[in-house]
Write a protein that holds these residues in place. Sequence first.
Motif, PDB file in Angstrom:
ATOM      1  N   VAL A  59      19.766  13.371  88.485  1.00 56.81           N
ATOM      2  CA  VAL A  59      20.330  13.451  89.827  1.00 56.81           C
ATOM      3  C   VAL A  59      20.091  12.118  90.519  1.00 56.81           C
ATOM      4  CG1 VAL A  59      20.286  14.653  92.037  1.00 56.81           C
ATOM      5  CG2 VAL A  59      19.939  15.931  89.912  1.00 56.81           C
ATOM      6  N   ALA A  60      21.155  11.348  90.686  1.00 55.72           N
ATOM      7  CA  ALA A  60      21.057  10.006  91.266  1.00 55.72           C
ATOM      8  C   ALA A  60      21.576  10.012  92.695  1.00 55.72           C
ATOM      9  CB  ALA A  60      21.840   9.015  90.423  1.00 55.72           C
ATOM     10  N   GLY A  61      21.478   8.849  93.344  1.00 50.89           N
ATOM     11  CA  GLY A  61      21.929   8.717  94.721  1.00 50.89           C
ATOM     12  C   GLY A  61      22.631   7.401  94.931  1.00 50.89           C
ATOM     13  N   LYS A  62      22.146   6.618  95.893  1.00 43.61           N
ATOM     14  CA  LYS A  62      22.864   5.429  96.301  1.00 43.61           C
ATOM     15  C   LYS A  62      22.587   4.202  95.449  1.00 43.61           C
ATOM     16  CE  LYS A  62      23.491   6.750 101.116  1.00 43.61           C
ATOM     17  NZ  LYS A  62      24.925   6.987 100.857  1.00 43.61           N
TER      18      LYS A  62
ATOM     19  N   ARG B 167      23.595  25.342  80.684  1.00 48.90           N
ATOM     20  CA  ARG B 167      23.154  24.602  79.488  1.00 48.90           C
ATOM     21  C   ARG B 167      22.135  23.512  79.821  1.00 48.90           C
ATOM     22  NH1 ARG B 167      29.057  22.831  77.671  1.00 48.90           N
ATOM     23  NH2 ARG B 167      28.882  22.125  79.844  1.00 48.90           N
ATOM     24  N   ILE B 168      21.960  23.189  81.099  1.00 48.41           N
ATOM     25  CA  ILE B 168      21.015  22.142  81.482  1.00 48.41           C
ATOM     26  C   ILE B 168      19.597  22.591  81.124  1.00 48.41           C
ATOM     27  CG2 ILE B 168      20.008  20.847  83.399  1.00 48.41           C
ATOM     28  CD1 ILE B 168      22.720  21.040  84.809  1.00 48.41           C
ATOM     29  N   GLY B 169      18.912  21.792  80.327  1.00 50.68           N
ATOM     30  CA  GLY B 169      17.559  22.133  79.906  1.00 50.68           C
ATOM     31  C   GLY B 169      16.484  21.432  80.703  1.00 50.68           C
ATOM     32  N   ALA B 170      16.838  20.330  81.366  1.00 49.52           N
ATOM     33  CA  ALA B 170      15.852  19.572  82.141  1.00 49.52           C
ATOM     34  C   ALA B 170      16.579  18.693  83.143  1.00 49.52           C
ATOM     35  CB  ALA B 170      14.985  18.718  81.230  1.00 49.52           C
ATOM     36  N   MET B 171      15.844  18.315  84.197  1.00 49.43           N
ATOM     37  CA  MET B 171      16.400  17.407  85.188  1.00 49.43           C
ATOM     38  C   MET B 171      15.426  16.283  85.476  1.00 49.43           C
ATOM     39  SD  MET B 171      18.532  19.428  88.132  1.00 49.43           S
ATOM     40  CE  MET B 171      17.293  20.640  88.537  1.00 49.43           C
ATOM     41  N   LEU B 172      15.988  15.147  85.836  1.00 48.70           N
ATOM     42  CA  LEU B 172      15.226  14.019  86.352  1.00 48.70           C
ATOM     43  C   LEU B 172      15.781  13.686  87.729  1.00 48.70           C
ATOM     44  CD1 LEU B 172      13.324  11.583  86.328  1.00 48.70           C
ATOM     45  CD2 LEU B 172      15.045  10.348  84.980  1.00 48.70           C
ATOM     46  N   ILE B 173      14.891  13.656  88.714  1.00 49.34           N
ATOM     47  CA  ILE B 173      15.310  13.432  90.089  1.00 49.34           C
ATOM     48  C   ILE B 173      14.447  12.330  90.682  1.00 49.34           C
ATOM     49  CG2 ILE B 173      15.822  14.567  92.291  1.00 49.34           C
ATOM     50  CD1 ILE B 173      15.006  17.230  90.659  1.00 49.34           C
ATOM     51  N   GLY B 174      15.085  11.310  91.235  1.00 51.04           N
ATOM     52  CA  GLY B 174      14.321  10.294  91.943  1.00 51.04           C
ATOM     53  C   GLY B 174      14.736   8.862  91.723  1.00 51.04           C
ATOM     54  N   PRO B 175      14.863   8.390  90.481  1.00 45.10           N
ATOM     55  CA  PRO B 175      15.257   6.991  90.299  1.00 45.10           C
ATOM     56  C   PRO B 175      16.627   6.720  90.928  1.00 45.10           C
ATOM     57  CG  PRO B 175      14.340   7.864  88.266  1.00 45.10           C
ATOM     58  CD  PRO B 175      14.495   9.018  89.199  1.00 45.10           C
ATOM     59  N   GLY B 176      16.666   5.810  91.900  1.00 44.75           N
ATOM     60  CA  GLY B 176      17.924   5.469  92.557  1.00 44.75           C
ATOM     61  C   GLY B 176      18.404   6.500  93.553  1.00 44.75           C
ATOM     62  N   LEU B 177      17.571   7.485  93.898  1.00 43.03           N
ATOM     63  CA  LEU B 177      18.029   8.563  94.768  1.00 43.03           C
ATOM     64  C   LEU B 177      18.254   8.093  96.197  1.00 43.03           C
ATOM     65  CD1 LEU B 177      18.545  11.657  94.995  1.00 43.03           C
ATOM     66  CD2 LEU B 177      16.121  11.897  95.583  1.00 43.03           C
TER      67      LEU B 177
END
Length: 464
Positions: A232-235, A285-295
Amino acid sequence: MSADAVLTVAQMRDAEQAAMGGGTSEWELMQRAGAGAAQWVWRVAAGRAVTVLCGPGNNGGDGYVIAEWLRARGTQVSVVAPVEPKTATAAQARGSFGGRIAERAEGPAAPVLVDCLFGYGLSRPVEGAFAEVLKSAARSHPVRIAIDVPSGVESDTGALLSDTPRFDLTLALGAWKQAHFLMPAAARMGARRLVPIGIDLPATDAARAETPRFAAPGADAHKYTRGLLAIVAGKMPGAPILAAEAAMRAGAGYVKLFSDHSHPDAPAELVVEQGDLAESLDDGRIGAMLIGPGLGRGAGARERLARAVEAGCPSVLDADALYLLDGDLLAGAEGKRLLLTPHDGELARLCESFGVTAEGKLDRAQRLRDVTGANVLAKGPDTILATADGKTLFFPRGPSWLSVAGSGDVLAGIAAGRLGGHGDLARAAREAVFLQQEAAQLAGPAFTAGELARSVGSALATLL
């Protein structure tokens, strides 16, 4: 108890008392410790002369045993002891030494120095004659070995109580102590080796992390069984790409980048999805998430973080997510399904956000774990994992070349990539640390974060 156990001062004292209560004398324990350490000193000295600094306690007693073991095998050894022993066992060890003992160093310095002034349990600075002899000897001896912990180190925190010299080798007696893995003390210890002394260690939830076992995917594997990872990315454009590059090479079967803008520099293998985040996250089907880098850190970023955390998928939170995370965002989530990966600054920020008052990295990581229920990987030159089930793992130091911008994004990407395949957050964290360290070795000195990410696949192949 495993030889990887990491003990506090109190736990080590209890172990020694239990051994003596079971019939093993303190003298026998000192003989075992001194002989085991002396064998390492003998190998390092390789026929060269040795100076042993002996303090007033039982660490000094170990020094006399080391010196006698070396002397009996033909090594030229001198003992420097500023004061007489203060314990009966140390006095017995001094009496067993067949060589000359001086209050201060005399004549030309030997090539090898062994520091037995003070061992584990020191709680005050090294001062007076002890400080003078240690400083002088460290300056004049090119090869330096510390017994148990270097003099001037606080064993439970890794704090430096004095101007502690740098050593080439530190020999842990009986068990690892917390300072063997904590900065700033660990930076003064050089290589570290464990000297068993034949005692049973108490049950503890702290241990030295073992190198994980990796395996190739099963014969029936496909991209979804190997793990669909959503980032999950951002700006910001660069950090999520770095993390994705690492995740794809760490073993993830499929990586998607959920973004609110295009990424023309994204590799062809990375699927970039723009649009409604809630709709993108609605994929079983999503098994994992990464949130934060570039958020990012604005209101939109906070909303994206909230949606991702509410999804309830095992997730790695890094970078901007750690800046934004607070009790309100965590209220609707199971902490044990999260892995937080803060560096020291982010760890301090999280402690402030969650009202954690603690001194030192280890205490902060453990208290943050207790308050949030999450797994906390406190990264840096000393890396600690406080798991949601109450365990603490200490990691060996990685190459100092890892101190480069973007290496944290790579670590987070590796952890998330591993997590997608098996869903075990603590295991993913442990795998990520060792994979990143191996990738750093393969990338060579002075690498960029991009080069580090591109070395992850080779690192995985090396560790299979």
